[in-house]
Design an enzyme around this catalytic site. Structure first.
Site, PDB file in Angstrom:
ATOM      1  N   GLY A   1     -12.397  -7.503 -50.410  1.00 10.42           N
ATOM      2  CA  GLY A   1     -12.586  -6.441 -51.033  1.00 10.42           C
ATOM      3  C   GLY A   1     -11.529  -5.329 -51.464  1.00 10.42           C
ATOM      4  O   GLY A   1     -11.252  -4.803 -50.252  1.00 10.42           O
TER       5      GLY A   1
ATOM      6  N   GLY B   1     -11.901  -2.647 -53.261  1.00  6.72           N
ATOM      7  CA  GLY B   1     -12.503  -1.267 -53.543  1.00  6.72           C
ATOM      8  C   GLY B   1     -11.937  -0.142 -52.969  1.00  6.72           C
ATOM      9  O   GLY B   1     -10.915  -0.089 -52.128  1.00  6.72           O
ATOM     10  N   PHE B   2     -12.837   1.036 -52.586  1.00  5.30           N
ATOM     11  CA  PHE B   2     -12.430   2.175 -52.043  1.00  5.30           C
ATOM     12  C   PHE B   2     -12.026   2.022 -50.456  1.00  5.30           C
ATOM     13  O   PHE B   2     -11.027   2.289 -50.117  1.00  5.30           O
ATOM     14  CB  PHE B   2     -13.543   3.214 -52.269  1.00  5.30           C
ATOM     15  CG  PHE B   2     -13.203   3.888 -53.591  1.00  5.30           C
ATOM     16  CD1 PHE B   2     -12.319   4.927 -53.926  1.00  5.30           C
ATOM     17  CD2 PHE B   2     -14.245   3.653 -54.513  1.00  5.30           C
ATOM     18  CE1 PHE B   2     -12.248   5.687 -55.081  1.00  5.30           C
ATOM     19  CE2 PHE B   2     -14.295   4.161 -55.646  1.00  5.30           C
ATOM     20  CZ  PHE B   2     -13.135   5.281 -55.910  1.00  5.30           C
ATOM     21  N   GLY B   3     -13.017   1.286 -50.028  1.00  2.66           N
ATOM     22  CA  GLY B   3     -12.931   1.142 -48.375  1.00  2.66           C
ATOM     23  C   GLY B   3     -11.926  -0.175 -48.169  1.00  2.66           C
ATOM     24  O   GLY B   3     -10.934   0.381 -47.439  1.00  2.66           O
TER      25      GLY B   3
ATOM     26  N   VAL C   1     -15.092 -14.799 -52.338  1.00  5.57           N
ATOM     27  CA  VAL C   1     -15.527 -15.299 -50.971  1.00  5.57           C
ATOM     28  C   VAL C   1     -17.122 -15.662 -51.098  1.00  5.57           C
ATOM     29  O   VAL C   1     -17.964 -14.937 -51.363  1.00  5.57           O
ATOM     30  CB  VAL C   1     -15.430 -14.206 -49.855  1.00  5.57           C
ATOM     31  CG1 VAL C   1     -15.768 -14.647 -48.623  1.00  5.57           C
ATOM     32  CG2 VAL C   1     -13.939 -13.683 -49.822  1.00  5.57           C
TER      33      VAL C   1
ATOM     34  N   GLU D   1     -25.251  11.528 -64.987  1.00  7.47           N
ATOM     35  CA  GLU D   1     -23.975  11.295 -65.566  1.00  7.47           C
ATOM     36  C   GLU D   1     -24.365  10.568 -67.028  1.00  7.47           C
ATOM     37  O   GLU D   1     -23.671  11.230 -68.147  1.00  7.47           O
ATOM     38  CB  GLU D   1     -22.784  10.796 -64.659  1.00  7.47           C
ATOM     39  CG  GLU D   1     -22.492  11.855 -63.843  1.00  7.47           C
ATOM     40  CD  GLU D   1     -21.593  11.278 -62.539  1.00  7.47           C
ATOM     41  OE1 GLU D   1     -21.044  12.172 -61.903  1.00  7.47           O
ATOM     42  OE2 GLU D   1     -21.325  10.141 -62.540  1.00  7.47           O
TER      43      GLU D   1
ATOM     44  N   ASP E   1     -19.991   0.658 -48.760  1.00 10.03           N
ATOM     45  CA  ASP E   1     -21.388   0.354 -49.166  1.00 10.03           C
ATOM     46  C   ASP E   1     -22.181  -0.773 -48.294  1.00 10.03           C
ATOM     47  O   ASP E   1     -23.335  -0.685 -48.388  1.00 10.03           O
ATOM     48  CB  ASP E   1     -21.455   0.121 -50.637  1.00 10.03           C
ATOM     49  CG  ASP E   1     -21.199   1.548 -51.600  1.00 10.03           C
ATOM     50  OD1 ASP E   1     -21.001   2.455 -50.811  1.00 10.03           O
ATOM     51  OD2 ASP E   1     -21.378   1.178 -52.608  1.00 10.03           O
TER      52      ASP E   1
HETATM   53  C1  LIG Z   1     -21.326   4.016 -61.596  1.00  8.67           C
HETATM   54  C2  LIG Z   1     -21.175   4.424 -60.090  1.00  8.67           C
HETATM   55  C3  LIG Z   1     -20.667   5.849 -60.068  1.00  8.67           C
HETATM   56  C4  LIG Z   1     -20.342   6.439 -58.932  1.00  8.67           C
HETATM   57  N1  LIG Z   1     -19.918   7.662 -58.945  1.00  8.67           N
HETATM   58  C5  LIG Z   1     -19.607   8.072 -57.470  1.00  8.67           C
HETATM   59  C6  LIG Z   1     -19.207   9.555 -57.319  1.00  8.67           C
HETATM   60  O1  LIG Z   1     -19.068  10.176 -58.169  1.00  8.67           O
HETATM   61  N2  LIG Z   1     -18.620   9.862 -56.183  1.00  8.67           N
HETATM   62  C7  LIG Z   1     -18.763   9.096 -55.026  1.00  8.67           C
HETATM   63  O2  LIG Z   1     -18.030   9.265 -53.880  1.00  8.67           O
HETATM   64  N3  LIG Z   1     -19.233   7.669 -55.032  1.00  8.67           N
HETATM   65  C8  LIG Z   1     -19.749   7.354 -56.441  1.00  8.67           C
HETATM   66  N4  LIG Z   1     -20.035   5.912 -56.462  1.00  8.67           N
HETATM   67  C9  LIG Z   1     -20.047   5.267 -55.207  1.00  8.67           C
HETATM   68  C10 LIG Z   1     -18.862   4.625 -54.899  1.00  8.67           C
HETATM   69  O3  LIG Z   1     -17.884   4.117 -55.958  1.00  8.67           O
HETATM   70  C11 LIG Z   1     -18.877   3.616 -53.563  1.00  8.67           C
HETATM   71  O4  LIG Z   1     -19.724   4.221 -52.595  1.00  8.67           O
HETATM   72  C12 LIG Z   1     -17.531   2.984 -53.232  1.00  8.67           C
HETATM   73  O5  LIG Z   1     -17.034   2.147 -54.311  1.00  8.67           O
HETATM   74  C13 LIG Z   1     -18.059   1.978 -52.062  1.00  8.67           C
HETATM   75  O6  LIG Z   1     -16.693   1.498 -51.721  1.00  8.67           O
HETATM   76  P1  LIG Z   1     -16.503   0.039 -51.171  1.00  8.67           P
HETATM   77  O7  LIG Z   1     -15.185  -0.363 -50.680  1.00  8.67           O
HETATM   78  O8  LIG Z   1     -17.727  -0.326 -50.236  1.00  8.67           O
HETATM   79  O9  LIG Z   1     -17.149  -0.842 -52.253  1.00  8.67           O
HETATM   80  P2  LIG Z   1     -16.568  -1.147 -53.757  1.00  8.67           P
HETATM   81  O10 LIG Z   1     -15.654  -0.012 -54.192  1.00  8.67           O
HETATM   82  O11 LIG Z   1     -17.662  -1.469 -54.673  1.00  8.67           O
HETATM   83  O12 LIG Z   1     -15.478  -2.335 -53.847  1.00  8.67           O
HETATM   84  C14 LIG Z   1     -16.029  -3.707 -53.334  1.00  8.67           C
HETATM   85  C15 LIG Z   1     -14.952  -4.729 -53.640  1.00  8.67           C
HETATM   86  O13 LIG Z   1     -15.267  -5.959 -53.235  1.00  8.67           O
HETATM   87  C16 LIG Z   1     -15.441  -6.922 -54.181  1.00  8.67           C
HETATM   88  N5  LIG Z   1     -15.925  -7.989 -54.084  1.00  8.67           N
HETATM   89  C17 LIG Z   1     -17.385  -7.941 -53.777  1.00  8.67           C
HETATM   90  N6  LIG Z   1     -17.894  -9.154 -53.505  1.00  8.67           N
HETATM   91  C18 LIG Z   1     -16.962 -10.018 -53.353  1.00  8.67           C
HETATM   92  C19 LIG Z   1     -16.657 -11.472 -52.769  1.00  8.67           C
HETATM   93  N7  LIG Z   1     -17.966 -12.141 -52.702  1.00  8.67           N
HETATM   94  N8  LIG Z   1     -15.493 -12.043 -52.886  1.00  8.67           N
HETATM   95  C20 LIG Z   1     -14.491 -11.346 -53.133  1.00  8.67           C
HETATM   96  N9  LIG Z   1     -14.359  -9.766 -53.519  1.00  8.67           N
HETATM   97  C21 LIG Z   1     -15.829  -9.232 -53.636  1.00  8.67           C
HETATM   98  C22 LIG Z   1     -15.199  -6.225 -55.532  1.00  8.67           C
HETATM   99  O14 LIG Z   1     -14.883  -7.036 -56.546  1.00  8.67           O
HETATM  100  C23 LIG Z   1     -14.862  -4.844 -55.212  1.00  8.67           C
HETATM  101  O15 LIG Z   1     -13.363  -4.901 -55.660  1.00  8.67           O
HETATM  102  C24 LIG Z   1     -20.301   5.461 -57.620  1.00  8.67           C
HETATM  103  C25 LIG Z   1     -20.642   4.030 -57.839  1.00  8.67           C
HETATM  104  C26 LIG Z   1     -21.079   3.640 -59.024  1.00  8.67           C
HETATM  105  C27 LIG Z   1     -21.342   2.153 -59.104  1.00  8.67           C
END
Ligand SMILES: Cc1cc2nc3c(=O)[nH]c(=O)nc-3n(C[C@H](O)[C@H](O)[C@H](O)COP(=O)(O)OP(=O)(O)OC[C@H]3O[C@@H](n4cnc5c(N)ncnc54)[C@H](O)[C@@H]3O)c2cc1C
Length: 474
Positions: free
Chosen positions: A38, A40-42, A106, A197, A327
């Site tokens: 992943g 994403g942010f984390g 994955v 929003e 998340d």
């Molecule tokens: C519309 C929206 C608005 C938001 N607004 C805010 C805000 O204003 N402020 C704030 O702080 N937070 C906000 N959030 C929440 C924030 O974006 C999440 O808390 C944050 O992105 C979580 O980070 P993460 O790394 O856990 O997951 P994510 O950032 O979701 O990253 C997950 C990654 O894993 C990858 N992935 C998933 N499943 C698989 C798999 N099986 N195989 C390979 N790759 C995979 C995805 O492609 C993605 O790149 C918002 C979320 C959304 C949806």
């Protein structure tokens, strides 16, 4: 970087036998391999923090870009284009030599064999950081997704943008008043920050941007309705700020219904508790999250939302080499409740997970995670926002400026920051939203059919009444 540690899976992946003690890292090419799932942010923060030559890092993601989800609603409402809020992972890490990026979905993790099984590869690891985030949840009604898409990735945003723009087009050429009203009704299910929003942005496009674009409809007559099942919208905010947010929404013509449950969603609209039916062509789902299903393949305990219950140091029970963040993690050790599913949580956990790996490798002990809550904010539209920075709460113009500044600061890449800032300034001055393009996702194509499938009125002389000048029924 060599990829000789990556195997191609047989039809059913062949895994090595279970290992007994996972604590000592297995060395690949002299350096332990950290797999991060992943970007994403984390995941992105974890990989950045693993810069250096102590470890080899493999970042696996099913999409090729990092997405700034907080601005996704602006793509869904035609304010920004997808490239403004996303950046290729390969480009982000091109200068970090110990990182390889793999585009693959994955499917599961074999924690005993320490292998990640993707759709086309088997990736061994010494340390694993799982950061695959969450999707929206329809509370057991997945059939609603077709009619009420959620907003989680760029494809969702473009789909919602298409539906919203098509709705105005359908209204413009509608013959029956009821059809026009349904086309100009936008229902947002869920009054959290994303729902609020979305509602604010649709209101702005209807009340300002499109007012001179149509000849048969007044776009300002669009009805935007937020339905929140909980007693108040913005439930994670202090009550006074949530009430302030509601007032700001209502001041721009958004109808807010609190404590009202949606009981059904169809192509024609939304049914709410008590049996009332709200005809609406466009419904957006902004209620409820379910963790990525990958968490369940670890064999560790999960909570009701499918989040992996992690130890104080973000590892899972019995596997100190596996950490779950963002998340997907349920971390309750600080407040007794799970930490909020927001980007600061994910970013801080990502950096912490990386630090613990490096600490363990240098002979130290992993540290417990501690979340630093910097507060939250949500925007409601032009000049309107709410901000709770813990030491101070405020709403209105200054909250909006603070919101914009912070989002620009955290956006990845100078190009994106400049592009978004430019768009915002231009939009602020002119009310113009540049990406009002209807592009064909399959759902969009469906939506373009007119009248909507199933709503074709009987073809009878009575129906052939021209209620819109120059328009007649087919
Ligand atoms: C519309 C929206 C608005 C938001 N607004 C805010 C805000 O204003 N402020 C704030 O702080 N937070 C906000 N959030 C929440 C924030 O974006 C999440 O808390 C944050 O992105 C979580 O980070 P993460 O790394 O856990 O997951 P994510 O950032 O979701 O990253 C997950 C990654 O894993 C990858 N992935 C998933 N499943 C698989 C798999 N099986 N195989 C390979 N790759 C995979 C995805 O492609 C993605 O790149 C918002 C979320 C959304 C949806």
């Amino acid at each position: 970087m060599s990829t000789d540690t990556i195997e191609k899976p047989a039809a059913a992946p062949q895994l090595t036998p279970a290992r007994s003690n996972p604590v000592t890292p297995r060395r690949t090419q002299g350096r332990p391999r950290v797999v991060v799932i992943g970007g994403g942010f984390g995941g992105m923060e974890a990989v950045k923090a693993l810069k250096g030559d102590e470890v080899e890092v493999t970042l696996v993601d099913r999409s090729n870009h990092h997405l700034f989800q907080p601005l996704l609603y602006q793509v869904a409402t035609a304010g920004l284009v997808p490239a403004d809020i996303a950046r290729p992972l390969r480009e982000i890490f091109r200068h970090q030599e110990n990182v390889e990026v793999i585009l693959s979905e994955v499917q599961r993790v074999d924690v005993e064999a320490r292998k990640v099984i993707t759709e086309d590869l088997v990736l061994p690891y010494d340390y694993l950081i799982l950061a695959t985030g969450s999707r929206h949840s329809y509370f057991g009604h997945d059939e609603w997704e077709k009619f009420a898409p959620g907003l989680k990735n760029l494809a969702d945003a473009v789909d919602i943008r298409t539906r919203m723009l098509v709705a105005f087009e359908v209204a413009e050429k509608a013959i029956e008043q009821s059809e026009r009203d349904a086309a100009l009704t936008f229902v947002i299910v869920g009054g959290g920050p994303t729902g609020v929003e979305m509602a604010g942005a649709i209101s702005e496009i209807a009340r300002h941007t499109m007012t001179r674009d149509f000849r048969h409809i007044d776009s300002k007559s669009a009805k935007i309705i937020v339905i929140e099942g909980a007693p108040h919208i913005l439930g994670s905010y202090p009550a006074d700020l949530a009430a302030n947010g509601k007032r700001q929404l209502e001041s721009i013509g958004v109808e807010v219904h609190e404590g009202l449950q949606v009981t059904n969603v169809t192509a024609e609209g939304v049914e709410v508790k008590g049996g009332q039916f709200i005809p609406a062509r466009t419904v957006v789902w902004a209620a409820g999250n379910a963790a990525s299903p990958l968490g369940k393949t670890l064999g560790a305990p999960v909570d009701k939302a499918g989040r992996v219950v992690v130890n104080e140091d973000l590892t899972i029970p019995g596997h100190p080499e596996v950490q779950v963040i963002g998340d997907l993690a349920c971390f309750t050790h600080q407040t007794g409740k799970p930490l909020p599913g927001v980007s600061p949580t994910a970013m801080q956990e990502g950096r912490h997970a990386a630090r613990n790996i490096l600490e363990t490798l240098s002979g130290g002990q992993p540290m417990n995670f501690h979340y630093w809550d910097k507060g939250t904010m949500a925007t409601i539209g032009r000049n309107k926002a709410v901000a709770d920075l813990n030491f101070v709460r405020f709403g209105g113009f200054f909250a909006w400026i603070a919101w914009a500044g912070i989002h620009l600061f955290y956006l990845v890449g100078y190009r994106n920051r400049l592009a978004v800032m430019g768009e915002w300034i231009w939009n602020y001055v002119t009310f113009y939203k540049g990406s009002r393009l209807i592009t064909g996702t399959s759902d969009g194509q469906d939506a373009l059919r007119y009248p909507a499938p199933g709503s074709q009125p009987e073809c009878s002389p009575d129906n052939a009444v021209h209620t819109v000048p120059g328009h007649s029924k087919p």
